[in-house]
Design a protein around this motif. Structure first.
Motif, PDB file in Angstrom:
ATOM      1  N   SER A 223       0.845  -1.188   0.000  1.00  0.00           N
ATOM      2  CA  SER A 223       0.000   0.000   0.000  1.00  0.00           C
ATOM      3  C   SER A 223       0.883   1.243   0.000  1.00  0.00           C
ATOM      4  O   SER A 223       2.038   1.203   0.433  1.00  0.00           O
ATOM      5  CB  SER A 223      -0.928   0.005   1.219  1.00  0.00           C
ATOM      6  N   GLY A 224       0.337   2.351  -0.487  1.00  0.00           N
ATOM      7  CA  GLY A 224       1.123   3.562  -0.650  1.00  0.00           C
ATOM      8  C   GLY A 224       1.754   4.062   0.635  1.00  0.00           C
ATOM      9  O   GLY A 224       2.851   4.628   0.625  1.00  0.00           O
ATOM     10  N   SER A 305       3.911  -4.455   7.488  1.00  0.00           N
ATOM     11  CA  SER A 305       2.592  -3.901   7.202  1.00  0.00           C
ATOM     12  C   SER A 305       2.235  -2.846   8.236  1.00  0.00           C
ATOM     13  O   SER A 305       2.824  -2.793   9.323  1.00  0.00           O
ATOM     14  CB  SER A 305       1.536  -5.026   7.219  1.00  0.00           C
ATOM     15  N   ASP A 306       1.239  -2.022   7.883  1.00  0.00           N
ATOM     16  CA  ASP A 306       0.678  -1.113   8.872  1.00  0.00           C
ATOM     17  C   ASP A 306      -0.456  -1.771   9.644  1.00  0.00           C
ATOM     18  O   ASP A 306      -1.095  -1.140  10.475  1.00  0.00           O
ATOM     19  CB  ASP A 306       0.196   0.193   8.218  1.00  0.00           C
ATOM     20  N   LEU A 333       6.682  -6.204  11.374  1.00  0.00           N
ATOM     21  CA  LEU A 333       7.335  -4.907  11.304  1.00  0.00           C
ATOM     22  C   LEU A 333       6.325  -3.844  10.885  1.00  0.00           C
ATOM     23  O   LEU A 333       5.774  -3.902   9.789  1.00  0.00           O
ATOM     24  CB  LEU A 333       8.487  -4.938  10.299  1.00  0.00           C
ATOM     25  N   ALA A 334       6.091  -2.895  11.783  1.00  0.00           N
ATOM     26  CA  ALA A 334       5.200  -1.787  11.457  1.00  0.00           C
ATOM     27  C   ALA A 334       5.896  -0.771  10.561  1.00  0.00           C
ATOM     28  O   ALA A 334       5.230   0.026   9.894  1.00  0.00           O
ATOM     29  CB  ALA A 334       4.714  -1.109  12.741  1.00  0.00           C
ATOM     30  N   ASP A 345      -2.063   0.306  12.784  1.00  0.00           N
ATOM     31  CA  ASP A 345      -3.222  -0.049  13.595  1.00  0.00           C
ATOM     32  C   ASP A 345      -2.724  -0.757  14.855  1.00  0.00           C
ATOM     33  O   ASP A 345      -2.394  -1.944  14.832  1.00  0.00           O
ATOM     34  CB  ASP A 345      -4.156  -0.960  12.797  1.00  0.00           C
ATOM     35  N   ARG A 346      -2.665  -0.031  15.955  1.00  0.00           N
ATOM     36  CA  ARG A 346      -2.107  -0.582  17.187  1.00  0.00           C
ATOM     37  C   ARG A 346      -2.969  -1.703  17.757  1.00  0.00           C
ATOM     38  O   ARG A 346      -2.443  -2.666  18.325  1.00  0.00           O
ATOM     39  CB  ARG A 346      -1.919   0.528  18.221  1.00  0.00           C
ATOM     40  N   ALA A 347      -4.267  -1.576  17.601  1.00  0.00           N
ATOM     41  CA  ALA A 347      -5.161  -2.602  18.152  1.00  0.00           C
ATOM     42  C   ALA A 347      -4.910  -3.950  17.476  1.00  0.00           C
ATOM     43  O   ALA A 347      -4.782  -4.991  18.136  1.00  0.00           O
ATOM     44  CB  ALA A 347      -6.615  -2.179  17.998  1.00  0.00           C
TER      45      ALA A 347
END
Length: 376
Positions: A223-224, A305-306, A333-334, A345-347
């Motif tokens: 993703s961008g 990923s985020d 890895l964030a 997305d921390r949750a």
């Protein structure tokens, strides 16, 4: 701020600088002013092209210097969420003149290759003609080579060997000095007069080559918002692929999954293959990567990923639990980059961690250290 003032502020941001005479009492904070300037750079010139003039003549001021096209790209990337960024960039192709940049290889050749330029060009490469695509590839290779030269020695040092404390070596390196064994072997040389040990034999730990029959699966969100991390993931994949004792699989995904393992040795080809934007189906990517696991206890699965899952999170968690139960090493890895400043997305990340995945945001060298510890 009162409700009325907030409404006026929002209208001012929507209408832009042309509304300032009518909303002269509205004052923008620093963040709003940056956003207004960035949007004005794109949309005001379109209105001026239609003959619309501002209500007040521009005069000399202490305003920030004028944005350039590349400076504008960096600003909108920093200011706006991905959904807004994609819309604004799409407008820029038609309205900002970025299409001229994508049609002119000579103009690209006049620009100094750097990471920000490369990220901007990758964002637009799908609309570039073949000649410009070649120039983008050339810029990508220069930028990637500079990053490789900086990172490769550090990564190889972290992964090529580990201290073997079971055998000794005469190598004269204080990093490997075994002071306990040295004292033990020289106690017979204790000088009672001076109260010191005279060491005639120094002991050092040996370094052994690590035998790593490990498969490393890099699963990269394309993703961008992950563009910077994707760049470093491509570089890391190339470095890891160069180690003969590692088997590297590289998978990129949005709502589709693309296996780029055959291209993992060439980060430029990887970058030219990624398709930025679209949704995110992390579960589909993880499920695909499950099929790549042959020896679970000798497999490291890295999810970059985020963690903004586009579908239900429960199937994703189930897939991670299966991998964890099989004793696959799981790393989430964030962010991966020199800044390693994540927006994620921390949750969902916390739920993944509870399912057995270690989660962090790391610089490439710290990622190499972590990987070295995992497969030690």
């Amino acid at each position: 701020m009162t409700d009325e003032a907030e409404v006026l502020r929002r209208w001012r941001m929507v209408l832009g600088g042309y509304a300032q005479p009518a909303l002269d009492g509205v004052r923008l904070n620093a963040q709003d002013a940056r956003a207004d300037r960035a949007l004005d750079y794109l949309y005001a010139r379109e209105l001026e092209g239609r003959g619309l003039k501002r209500g007040k003549d521009r005069k000399g001021s202490l305003d920030p210097s004028q944005l350039t096209a590349l400076g504008w790209l960096a600003e909108v990337r920093a200011l706006f969420p991905q959904s807004v960024l994609e819309t604004v960039q799409a407008h820029a192709i038609d309205r900002l003149g970025m299409s001229e940049l994508l049609r002119d290889p000579a103009l690209l050749g006049a620009l100094e290759p750097n990471r920000d330029l490369l990220k901007a060009l990758i964002s637009f490469k799908g609309r570039a003609n073949p000649q410009v695509q070649d120039k983008i590839r050339e810029i990508a290779r220069k930028v990637v080579e500079e990053i490789l030269q900086r990172l490769r020695p550090r990564v190889l040092q972290a992964l090529s060997g580990h201290v073997n404390r079971s055998r000794r070596s005469p190598r004269k390196s204080m990093q490997n000095f075994d002071w306990r064994a040295t004292i033990r072997d020289n106690l017979k040389n204790y000088d009672t007069t001076r109260g010191v040990i005279v060491a005639d034999r120094l002991r050092f730990f040996a370094r052994s080559e690590r035998r790593m029959p490990w498969r490393i699966i890099l699963c990269v969100d394309q993703s961008g918002s992950m563009l910077d991390s994707t760049l470093f993931a491509a570089v890391m994949a190339a470095i890891l692929t160069g180690l003969p004792s590692l088997d590297v699989k590289l998978v990129v995904f949005d709502t589709s999954v693309v296996d780029l393992s055959a291209e993992a040795h060439d980060p430029v080809s990887v970058l030219m293959s990624v398709q930025l934007g679209g949704g995110t189906d992390i579960c589909r990517a993880v499920t695909y990567c499950e099929q790549l696991v042959e020896q679970p206890t000798r497999t490291v699965f890295v999810l970059l990923s985020d963690f903004c899952e586009g579908g239900p999170v429960s199937p994703l968690l189930a897939a991670v639990r299966r991998l964890n139960a099989a004793r696959v090493k799981l790393i989430g890895l964030a962010a991966l980059g020199e800044g390693a400043t994540p927006e994620y997305d921390r949750a969902t990340a916390e739920r993944l961690q509870a399912a057995g995945m270690q989660v962090a945001a790391l610089t490439p060298d710290r990622f190499a250290d972590w990987l070295g510890q995992v497969i030690a």
